[in-house]
Write an enzyme that holds these catalytic residues in place. Structure first.
Site, PDB file in Angstrom:
ATOM      1  N   HIS A  18      46.060  44.584  47.327  1.00 32.94           N
ATOM      2  CA  HIS A  18      45.581  45.968  47.293  1.00 32.94           C
ATOM      3  C   HIS A  18      45.014  46.321  48.659  1.00 32.94           C
ATOM      4  O   HIS A  18      44.446  45.464  49.356  1.00 32.94           O
ATOM      5  CB  HIS A  18      44.516  46.157  46.213  1.00 32.94           C
ATOM      6  CG  HIS A  18      44.205  47.589  45.928  1.00 32.94           C
ATOM      7  ND1 HIS A  18      43.252  48.299  46.634  1.00 32.94           N
ATOM      8  CD2 HIS A  18      44.731  48.462  45.031  1.00 32.94           C
ATOM      9  CE1 HIS A  18      43.209  49.541  46.173  1.00 32.94           C
ATOM     10  NE2 HIS A  18      44.085  49.670  45.211  1.00 32.94           N
ATOM     11  N   ASP A  33      48.677  47.880  38.716  1.00 26.46           N
ATOM     12  CA  ASP A  33      50.091  48.028  38.376  1.00 26.46           C
ATOM     13  C   ASP A  33      50.685  46.756  37.787  1.00 26.46           C
ATOM     14  O   ASP A  33      51.734  46.805  37.141  1.00 26.46           O
ATOM     15  CB  ASP A  33      50.892  48.432  39.617  1.00 26.46           C
ATOM     16  CG  ASP A  33      50.513  49.806  40.122  1.00 26.46           C
ATOM     17  OD1 ASP A  33      50.422  50.726  39.294  1.00 26.46           O
ATOM     18  OD2 ASP A  33      50.285  49.958  41.333  1.00 26.46           O
TER      19      ASP A  33
END
Length: 479
Positions: A356, A415
């Protein structure tokens, strides 16, 4: 459009063009000579010089509005939400478990505080827009207003949603949202109270637009039976999505709870993500709410932003097809190494859902969603598949760290499990990103109101011209 793309390719290769008769009524229909001309223009474009990448360093351009370390350039202020990935010790940033706050309230506490109560997403929407958690009376009034706005009307469904269906529901959402402008008696009024009304309308109408657009696509493009079911009063937004989507309209309490939690976790993520920044940029121009929302949906549609969970699902389908024993860590590791070596899956060298831009040790949304994914996997008797996800998460993090030769932790992001959760809920892949948009509307609305109420300047960054000034050449002298 696809047919014509193929025709242009043919013209580009051998000047041979065959135009089917049924294309004559196509708005993108082109004749043979025009196809050749388009092919020539494409070749002209291919010869256009690219910018020298060294110029970005020379002029200290923050590409993607990020500095050399990948940190976002500060472009604004917000109180809507906060993303925290570090703790400060003596002025130094130390990697830490991630935290996400909505109007100062940590999302983990928000979800834990709900307990068995439903309407969690609605309560979160109130928090994001009004800046505080509602008491019971405020929530009751808010829910009654939301309930009355949860309709489209037969005329709109027939004349707008059912027309020009396509497989990309995000495009359908943009078209429908922009058309809502013509049904609004005061569409261009950007006074905060009017924008609030429009925002609440969109929060409640977007689920219907998404689900109905999917059913229209399945009916007109795939030959399925057309099913349009009205939402029921007294149900949460999450419950109504499942009700409208499923043929039998049935769902379990856990299924509704998991979807409610997923919507909460995607409701906002700071002001700097691409679609929310789009909200700020477009809103600063003074445009209407429908145009602003359509622009944010367009941003979210991009695979670099909202479509990542579908990439994760496709990757896992590939892993399942090539790894015989999911519990064999050696076999699984070997295949993940092939993916990283660009020898498997899409040859990108990426393990999707890992890493991320902000979070370091953990993404709080992933931590929470993983817990609910495990609960749902037990109910669905899909624990073996959940274990596969957990194994890939653990092994991939280690492999990526070894490959990069860094000590910084590589965590899974939200996700990683969201597509798996949607699949277990029976949500089709065509609705993965639209569900994200449904969840993000309250955040976009809160940021739009913040932009309108607190600033009066249009957002206008600068671009450095690095071309060359050249003299004008008359037509008869051009080569």
């Amino acid at each position: 459009m696809k047919e014509n793309e193929q025709l242009i390719e043919l013209a580009d290769l051998n000047n041979t063009v065959v135009i089917p008769e049924d294309l004559e009524d196509d708005p993108f229909y082109v004749n043979r000579e025009f196809v050749k001309k388009i092919a020539r223009l494409r070749r002209e474009l291919a010869n256009h010089p690219l910018l020298d990448p060294n110029l970005y360093l020379e002029y200290d351009v923050k590409r993607g509005l990020r500095d050399a370390a990948g940190k976002g350039v500060l472009t604004g202020l917000t109180e809507v939400s906060d993303v925290v990935a570090y703790r400060l010790e003596k002025g130094n940033q130390i990697p830490d478990d991630g935290h996400l706050y909505y109007q100062g309230v940590e999302v983990n506490d928000l979800i834990a505080g709900l307990g068995d109560r439903k309407f969690g997403f609605e309560e979160t929407s109130f928090l994001l827009i009004f800046g505080h958690l509602p008491n019971q009376e405020e929530l009751d009034v808010f829910l009654s207003v939301m309930e009355e706005m949860q309709h489209l009307g037969g005329r709109f469904v027939r004349d707008v949603v059912m027309k020009a269906s396509n497989a990309n529901i995000m495009n359908a959402l943009q078209r429908c949202v922009l058309t809502l402008y013509t049904y609004d008696s005061d569409p261009d009024n950007i006074a905060p109270d009017n924008v609030l009304r429009q925002s609440l309308e969109l929060i409640n109408k977007l689920p219907l637009l998404a689900v109905y657009s999917y059913h229209a696509y399945m009916h007109f493009r795939q030959g399925a039976t057309l099913m349009i079911r009205n939402p029921k009063k007294g149900l949460s937004l999450a419950e109504n999505i499942l009700l409208m989507l499923r043929a039998d309209g049935h769902y379990t309490a856990l299924e509704a709870k998991v979807l409610d939690v997923a919507l909460i976790l995607h409701a906002d993520h700071g002001g700097g993500n691409n679609s929310t920044f789009t909200t700020h940029v477009v809103s600063s121009s003074g445009t209407d709410t429908y145009s602003s929302t359509a622009a944010s949906i367009a941003s979210l549609k991009g695979p670099r932003h909202g479509g990542a969970n579908l990439k994760v699902q496709n990757m896992f389908a590939d892993i399942k097809a090539h790894v015989k024993n999911w519990a064999d860590e050696k076999e699984l590791t070997a295949y993940l190494e092939k993916i990283l070596n660009k020898e498997a899956f899409d040859q990108s060298g990426l393990i999707y859902g890992m890493g991320h831009a902000v979070y370091t040790l953990s993404d709080p949304r992933e931590v929470i969603l993983k817990e609910y994914a495990h609960m749902l996997a037990k109910e669905k008797h899909m624990e073996e598949e959940f274990n596969l996800y957990e194994s890939v998460e653990r092994i991939a993090g280690r492999l990526i760290m070894e490959r990069r030769r860094v000590h910084k932790n590589v965590c899974a992001n939200v996700d990683f499990y969201s597509g798996f959760v949607y699949t277990m809920l029976g949500i089709p892949e065509e609705l993965f990103t639209p569900i994200f948009a449904i969840a993000r509307i309250p955040g976009w609305s809160a940021h739009r109101l913040e932009e309108i109420m607190n600033t009066s300047k249009i957002i206008r960054p600068a671009y450095k011209y690095v071309g060359h000034h050249i003299p004008y050449v008359p037509m008869n002298e051009r080569k």
